[in-house]
Design an enzyme around this catalytic site. Structure first.
Site, PDB file in Angstrom:
ATOM      1  N   ARG A 102     -30.982  15.173   7.133  1.00  0.00           N
ATOM      2  CA  ARG A 102     -29.755  14.928   6.820  1.00  0.00           C
ATOM      3  C   ARG A 102     -29.126  15.427   5.403  1.00  0.00           C
ATOM      4  NH1 ARG A 102     -30.663  12.939   2.769  1.00  0.00           N
ATOM      5  NH2 ARG A 102     -28.803  12.116   2.090  1.00  0.00           N
ATOM      6  N   GLY A 103     -28.107  14.732   5.094  1.00  0.00           N
ATOM      7  CA  GLY A 103     -27.638  16.030   4.051  1.00  0.00           C
ATOM      8  C   GLY A 103     -27.241  18.196   4.402  1.00  0.00           C
ATOM      9  N   ALA A 104     -26.402  18.015   3.607  1.00  0.00           N
ATOM     10  CA  ALA A 104     -25.953  19.235   4.649  1.00  0.00           C
ATOM     11  C   ALA A 104     -26.589  20.265   4.732  1.00  0.00           C
ATOM     12  CB  ALA A 104     -23.681  19.727   3.852  1.00  0.00           C
ATOM     13  N   ARG A 142     -23.768  17.343  15.054  1.00  0.00           N
ATOM     14  CA  ARG A 142     -23.415  16.816  13.802  1.00  0.00           C
ATOM     15  C   ARG A 142     -21.767  17.036  13.086  1.00  0.00           C
ATOM     16  NH1 ARG A 142     -25.948  13.567   8.889  1.00  0.00           N
ATOM     17  NH2 ARG A 142     -24.241  12.596   9.032  1.00  0.00           N
ATOM     18  N   GLN A 159     -28.126   5.494   2.182  1.00  0.00           N
ATOM     19  CA  GLN A 159     -28.919   6.848   1.382  1.00  0.00           C
ATOM     20  C   GLN A 159     -29.381   6.983   0.439  1.00  0.00           C
ATOM     21  OE1 GLN A 159     -26.386   6.860   3.830  1.00  0.00           O
ATOM     22  NE2 GLN A 159     -25.675   8.435   4.894  1.00  0.00           N
ATOM     23  N   ASP A 205     -20.077  18.449   1.323  1.00  0.00           N
ATOM     24  CA  ASP A 205     -20.523  18.170   3.266  1.00  0.00           C
ATOM     25  C   ASP A 205     -19.786  19.740   3.791  1.00  0.00           C
ATOM     26  OD1 ASP A 205     -21.975  15.918   2.968  1.00  0.00           O
ATOM     27  OD2 ASP A 205     -22.897  16.161   4.834  1.00  0.00           O
ATOM     28  N   ASN A 208     -17.534  14.544   1.478  1.00  0.00           N
ATOM     29  CA  ASN A 208     -18.964  13.750   0.415  1.00  0.00           C
ATOM     30  C   ASN A 208     -18.692  12.681   1.721  1.00  0.00           C
ATOM     31  OD1 ASN A 208     -21.130  14.351   0.546  1.00  0.00           O
ATOM     32  ND2 ASN A 208     -20.642  12.834  -1.354  1.00  0.00           N
ATOM     33  N   LYS A 209     -19.873  12.150   1.726  1.00  0.00           N
ATOM     34  CA  LYS A 209     -20.190  10.596   2.226  1.00  0.00           C
ATOM     35  C   LYS A 209     -19.434   9.399   1.836  1.00  0.00           C
ATOM     36  CE  LYS A 209     -23.139   9.620   4.513  1.00  0.00           C
ATOM     37  NZ  LYS A 209     -22.692   9.817   5.647  1.00  0.00           N
TER      38      LYS A 209
HETATM   39  O1  MRU Z   1     -24.980  11.183   6.281  1.00  0.00           O
HETATM   40  P1  MRU Z   1     -25.842  12.431   5.424  1.00  0.00           P
HETATM   41  O2  MRU Z   1     -26.902  11.503   5.446  1.00  0.00           O
HETATM   42  O3  MRU Z   1     -26.064  13.596   5.834  1.00  0.00           O
HETATM   43  O4  MRU Z   1     -24.676  13.017   4.548  1.00  0.00           O
HETATM   44  C1  MRU Z   1     -24.685  13.094   3.371  1.00  0.00           C
HETATM   45  C2  MRU Z   1     -24.297  13.305   2.159  1.00  0.00           C
HETATM   46  O5  MRU Z   1     -23.056  13.585   2.380  1.00  0.00           O
HETATM   47  C3  MRU Z   1     -24.388  14.455   0.680  1.00  0.00           C
HETATM   48  O6  MRU Z   1     -23.853  14.412  -0.291  1.00  0.00           O
HETATM   49  C4  MRU Z   1     -23.820  15.293   1.241  1.00  0.00           C
HETATM   50  O7  MRU Z   1     -24.658  16.530   2.199  1.00  0.00           O
HETATM   51  C5  MRU Z   1     -24.835  16.407   0.015  1.00  0.00           C
HETATM   52  S1  MRU Z   1     -25.994  17.333   0.317  1.00  0.00           S
HETATM   53  C6  MRU Z   1     -27.100  18.511  -0.981  1.00  0.00           C
END
Ligand code: MRU
Length: 370
Positions: free
Chosen positions: A53-55, A90, A203, A244, A254-255
């Site tokens: 996970r993470g963009a 996603r 996370q 993201d 973002n999250k």
């Molecule tokens: O749902 P996730 O864990 O994939 O969400 C991740 C985030 O919101 C991060 O802050 C974002 O992807 C930036 S990662 C460098």
């Protein structure tokens, strides 16, 4: 980054040079386990279940997912199917469609017999580019941290608040929001991180706290709702989060929960920065609230909490009345007006179209602000 003294990336090729090794992030912080992706279905499952996970990492995994499929069947129909299946995993991080478009344009004019080789080559480049971009984000962010520290002589450590996990686990290496923090720590700047737990999937508590601990960076995990209070008491000097999807006008997605921290930061005059590689910018969008698709995930992520018992068993327990309905939006939008600046691989800019175009002049000429 190093885990137990071994240098590694969050995604890398396995010993056979074709399978792909990831860190299963659903098992952290209690167990560090790698997992091998052998085909497209494995890549789709890993992204959808958030093992990765993470963009930026979602984009990198998708790129290798295309490679895995080209290894099995390099036809046009197979390429199309790989892109469709991966795209459906996603919806929010723009790095996913970005990486898939990079793969499609790298492969569509290549004869099927040469596609496997080219796919692995382009996927490796995407990973290397991400590492280099995140390292550069770290350097630019470090300069901000150094400048901020100079304004507050004698009041170490510098307290930084972050939300979710935008560290090396969320990228290929370094991270975005955490890259400047790692560099500052490595260069001897006393720094302490307030880590939002980041419900519902934790996370922050599970991944950011683990990463920072592995690297020896002082940190404290807090409930998501504690940030505003700490800011009122002067205990937060700076917020840095990841993104993201950032619009061409500087709105940041973002999250879930990021927006509330940005509101609290504004109310308390705490600088709020977003760190992102250009692969997280959606140049086609100008209104984040109206235009960015927000992922809705399963309600069980909210109604159940997973953790480890004293005996070392991993268990899941219900925390809600069984009959209560649950809503679980995964992301929110922080409007550009609440963002002090964007930290990109090309430098720091205002969160605005003019600011972004100043750093990425080749993007001038897109849609104008409405
Ligand atoms: O749902 P996730 O864990 O994939 O969400 C991740 C985030 O919101 C991060 O802050 C974002 O992807 C930036 S990662 C460098």
């Amino acid at each position: 980054m190093k885990v137990d003294g071994v240098v590694r990336r969050s995604i890398q090729l396995a010993a056979d040079g074709r399978s792909v090794e990831i860190v299963d992030q659903t098992l952290l912080p209690h167990r560090f386990v790698t997992r091998t992706l052998r085909n497209l279905a494995d890549a789709v499952e890993a992204i959808g279940s958030m093992r990765v996970r993470g963009a930026p990492l979602i984009g990198a995994t998708a790129a290798y997912g295309v490679g895995l499929q080209m290894r099995e069947e390099p036809s046009d129909a197979s390429l199309k199917r790989a892109i469709e299946d991966l795209l459906a995993t996603r919806p929010t991080a723009v790095n996913l469609p970005w990486a898939l478009e990079e793969m499609r344009s790298a492969l569509h004019d290549v004869p099927p017999a040469a596609r496997e080789e080219r796919a692995y080559q382009r996927a490796a480049e995407i990973c290397d580019e991400d590492v280099e971009n995140c390292r550069a984000i770290g350097e630019h962010g470090l300069r901000l941290i150094e400048a901020l520290r100079e304004t507050r002589t004698g009041r170490d450590p510098l307290n930084v608040l972050t939300h979710c996990n935008a560290g090396w686990l969320a990228t290929v290496d370094w991270g975005t929001a955490l890259a400047p923090i790692y560099l500052a720590h490595d260069r001897g700047i006393p720094i302490h991180v307030w880590v939002d737990e980041t419900r519902p999937r934790n996370q922050g508590a599970s991944l950011t706290a683990w990463e920072l601990g592995e690297h020896g960076v002082p940190h404290t995990v807090i409930a998501d709702s504690a940030g505003g209070h700490l800011m009122q008491r002067g205990k937060v000097d700076l917020c840095i989060t990841g993104s993201d999807r950032t619009t061409a006008t500087g709105d940041v997605c973002n999250k879930i929960g990021t927006y509330l921290q940005a509101l609290a930061a504004r109310d308390n005059a705490v600088p709020f920065y977003t760190a992102l590689p250009s692969s997280s910018i959606d140049w086609t969008l100008s209104d984040g609230i109206a235009e960015i698709p927000i992922e809705e995930r399963d309600g069980s992520e909210l109604s159940c909490v997973r953790g480890r018992t004293a005996d070392g068993d991993t268990v899941e327990v219900a925390v809600l009345p069984a009959s209560s309905p649950v809503a679980n939006p995964g992301f929110d939008i922080t409007p550009a007006r609440l963002v002090t600046g964007l930290i990109t691989e090309r430098g720091v800019c205002e969160a605005s179209r003019a600011g972004l175009i100043g750093l990425f002049p080749e993007r001038a000429g897109g849609a104008s602000d409405s």
